[in-house]
Design an enzyme around this catalytic site. Structure first.
Site, PDB file in Angstrom:
ATOM      1  N   THR A 100     -67.613  13.148 -10.377  1.00 18.75           N
ATOM      2  CA  THR A 100     -67.727  13.234  -8.857  1.00 18.75           C
ATOM      3  C   THR A 100     -69.093  12.921  -8.341  1.00 18.75           C
ATOM      4  OG1 THR A 100     -66.337  15.624  -8.881  1.00 18.75           O
ATOM      5  CG2 THR A 100     -67.902  15.116  -6.948  1.00 18.75           C
ATOM      6  N   GLN A 152     -61.259  14.299  -6.010  1.00 17.60           N
ATOM      7  CA  GLN A 152     -62.772  13.982  -5.551  1.00 17.60           C
ATOM      8  C   GLN A 152     -63.112  12.539  -5.683  1.00 17.60           C
ATOM      9  OE1 GLN A 152     -61.584  16.108  -8.024  1.00 17.60           O
ATOM     10  NE2 GLN A 152     -62.873  18.025  -8.021  1.00 17.60           N
ATOM     11  N   GLN A 188     -61.206  14.360   0.083  1.00 18.74           N
ATOM     12  CA  GLN A 188     -61.953  15.448  -0.712  1.00 18.74           C
ATOM     13  C   GLN A 188     -63.336  15.091  -1.243  1.00 18.74           C
ATOM     14  OE1 GLN A 188     -59.776  17.268  -3.827  1.00 18.74           O
ATOM     15  NE2 GLN A 188     -61.272  18.534  -4.597  1.00 18.74           N
ATOM     16  N   ASP A 189     -64.324  15.859  -0.822  1.00 22.01           N
ATOM     17  CA  ASP A 189     -65.644  15.583  -1.199  1.00 22.01           C
ATOM     18  C   ASP A 189     -66.357  14.433  -0.458  1.00 22.01           C
ATOM     19  OD1 ASP A 189     -65.329  17.969  -2.619  1.00 22.01           O
ATOM     20  OD2 ASP A 189     -65.746  17.031  -4.525  1.00 22.01           O
ATOM     21  N   ASP A 206     -63.225  20.465   1.002  1.00 26.10           N
ATOM     22  CA  ASP A 206     -64.783  20.727   0.550  1.00 26.10           C
ATOM     23  C   ASP A 206     -65.528  19.452   0.850  1.00 26.10           C
ATOM     24  OD1 ASP A 206     -63.881  23.138  -0.494  1.00 26.10           O
ATOM     25  OD2 ASP A 206     -63.843  22.033  -2.568  1.00 26.10           O
ATOM     26  N   ARG A 220     -65.763  27.772   2.024  1.00 22.29           N
ATOM     27  CA  ARG A 220     -65.390  28.568   0.873  1.00 22.29           C
ATOM     28  C   ARG A 220     -66.607  28.505  -0.544  1.00 22.29           C
ATOM     29  NH1 ARG A 220     -60.978  25.998  -3.391  1.00 22.29           N
ATOM     30  NH2 ARG A 220     -61.645  23.907  -3.133  1.00 22.29           N
ATOM     31  N   TRP A 223     -68.383  27.933  -2.925  1.00 21.65           N
ATOM     32  CA  TRP A 223     -68.273  27.097  -4.407  1.00 21.65           C
ATOM     33  C   TRP A 223     -69.149  27.805  -5.422  1.00 21.65           C
ATOM     34  CZ3 TRP A 223     -71.391  21.921  -5.154  1.00 21.65           C
ATOM     35  CH2 TRP A 223     -70.788  21.324  -6.458  1.00 21.65           C
TER      36      TRP A 223
END
Length: 538
Positions: A301, A331, A353-354, A375, A443, A445
């Site tokens: 990531t 990710q 994502q990310d 996220d 949320r 992490w």
């Protein structure tokens, strides 16, 4: 940087500590008392064996940083040892270890800087205090990033625990160091979140695009042009960055790279030595930087990003950064930002994502667009997003959207995500879907995840409970999630989660997450020329 540890012999450490004891005028607290106020009292006492009863918090702080330098050096050497056996490692393990190598070297630089700052003084300026807290906070973020990468990318590596185990132990010492530094040299705050009381703030810095462009022309007037058609000085952004001067002190203004309209298929990496660099495109969706790396394709990531910046005082403006890997590749980062005192203005970050990895240190985003699914704003920087547009997209079947996943791991870290005066609306693909996708504000992490939404518009896509769990009851009581004076159909807090970590805050608390208080932005943002709101403007 590892050679910095050779300056500290045991005899010299003893002499320095003894002289500091002798100069102490009044009996300080006992070692047990000092260590008791750290996250790991037993680690503190075992790692910092000072028997002199006159030792002060400053003595413990200095010794903890010296000990941390020694510990970080050993870990860097351990990573090098494993990398020397790369012929027998998987690609995932090699890439994770390479990330750890970079992060370990960065930690040694940070620790050396911290030691130089606190070695001979018990008093530092507010700006220096904030600097110390920031870089020691980042040390913990860096080690956590190394652990995350190894666990995700080197699952089958049999020696993985030989790296993860030691670094988890090291983190306890770094947490102790952070607590001691915060108590001794940290910026003094009237409560646990920041400066208290009303702070309305005013718009600061030159106003608008025209003034910003003028500001970029000041000083030395050094500007270069990137154009794919050969009309500029360079045809790639990377070549222009390589040409930029190293270690500028900013006294001559920003070194400015103007990037003409076009789609630039390249992975941009702006290293730490390219200080006071400004990149200006021709507009969102006009100047586009694009890549497609993802964890599914074997990247960590951390290194999947299309655009990476770690150079202090960076300013990016008027361009789009994309990661086109798609939701199916999980990710896949568009921007990874680990640049202290960095600013992005009128930029767009597009991924799933990310998308935006606000990794570490201090960051400001103004009038930017961020697109993503799971996220999609994450990391552990001290980051303020102001007047930005957040666009949750349509995720894969069975997925939900979480706008934020903040990664604070220690209560002493001065990090968190502050989202002020932003607009949260569904991207076109989500708006045109069947309406079954659930979208959360965030949320937890990590254990002390901290995110605040204030004065922002939330459309109806935000689910009434607001926030999602990560796994069971993990971090529900230790995280800090807050909302203040938001508007729109998604801002109704009557059905929000009832975790101990969730708060509906008042103006006195909200002011702690403004640019002026949370980033100490008045000290560095005016020189960028970017408009910002220092406080809680209506």
């Amino acid at each position: 940087m590892a050679t910095t540890t050779t300056f500290f012999s045991p005899v010299l450490v003893f002499v320095l500590v003894f002289l500091t004891y002798a100069a102490t005028a009044q009996p300080p607290p006992s070692s047990a008392t000092i260590c008791q106020n750290t996250p790991y009292p037993s680690v503190c006492q075992a790692s910092l064996p000072i028997s002199n009863s006159s030792a002060t918090i400053y003595d413990y702080g200095r010794l903890s940083i010296r000990k941390s330098i020694s510990t970080a050096t050993k870990f860097a050497n351990l990573i090098d040892k494993y990398l020397s056996t790369s012929a027998i490692l998987t690609t995932g393990a090699i890439r994770a270890l390479q990330d750890c190598h970079y992060l370990a070297q960065t930690n040694l630089e940070f620790l050396s800087t911290a030691f130089q700052t606190i070695n001979t003084t018990q008093t530092v300026s507010d700006s220096k205090s904030e600097d110390i807290q920031t870089i020691v906070s980042a040390i913990l973020t860096n080690t956590e990033t190394c652990i995350d990468g190894l666990q995700a990318n080197a699952a089958s590596w049999t020696s993985k625990n030989g790296v993860v185990g030691p670094i988890k132990n090291d983190n306890k010492l770094y947490s102790v160091s952070l607590a001691l530094v915060n108590r001794g040299w940290g910026r003094k705050k009237s409560n646990k979140f920041g400066v208290s009381g009303k702070h309305k703030g005013v718009k600061s810095g030159p106003l608008g695009l025209r003034k910003l462009l003028q500001a970029s022309s000041s000083g030395s007037g050094t500007q270069i042009l990137v154009g794919q058609d050969g009309s500029g000085n360079f045809t790639t952004i990377t070549d222009a960055i390589n040409f930029a001067p190293n270690n500028s002190d900013g006294s001559a203004g920003y070194f400015t790279i103007r990037v003409a309209a076009g789609v630039y298929e390249e992975y941009v990496n702006i290293p730490k030595n390219k200080k006071y660099l400004m990149i200006i495109g021709e507009g969102i969706n006009q100047t586009v930087i694009t890549g497609n790396r993802s964890v599914v394709d074997g990247w960590t990531t951390f290194n999947s990003a299309t655009f990476i910046v770690t150079s202090p005082n960076f300013v990016g403006m008027n361009f789009t950064i994309r990661n086109t890997a798609g939701a199916i590749k999980h990710q896949a980062v568009a921007l990874r930002n680990g640049a202290d005192l960095s600013t992005f203005y009128k930029c767009s970050f597009e991924g799933y994502q990310d998308t935006l990895y606000a990794h570490s240190l201090r960051q400001f985003y103004r009038e930017c667009d961020i697109y993503g699914t799971v996220d999609f704003i994450f990391g552990n920087a001290a980051a303020v997003l102001q007047n930005c547009n957040l666009y949750p997209r349509l995720p894969m079947s069975g997925q939900f959207n979480a706008i934020t996943a903040q990664g604070r791991t220690d209560p002493g870290q001065n990090t968190g995500t502050s989202i002020q005066k932003c607009n949260i609306r569904a991207a076109d693909d989500l708006a045109g879907s069947n309406g079954t996708t659930v979208t959360y504000l965030g949320r937890p992490w990590k254990e002390y995840s901290r995110t605040v939404y204030m004065q922002s518009f939330m459309d109806s896509l935000i689910t009434p409970v607001g926030w999602s769990m990560w796994s069971g009851d993990f971090a529900l009581n230790t995280s800090y999630y807050a909302e203040f004076n938001n508007s729109g159909p998604g801002s109704n807090t009557s059905q929000r989660v009832t975790w101990l970590g969730f708060h509906i805050i008042n103006e006195t608390d909200a002011v702690n997450f403004t640019v002026s208080a949370f980033l100490v932005g008045d000290a560095w943002l005016p020189q960028t020329g970017v408009t910002y709101d220092a406080g809680l403007l209506n």
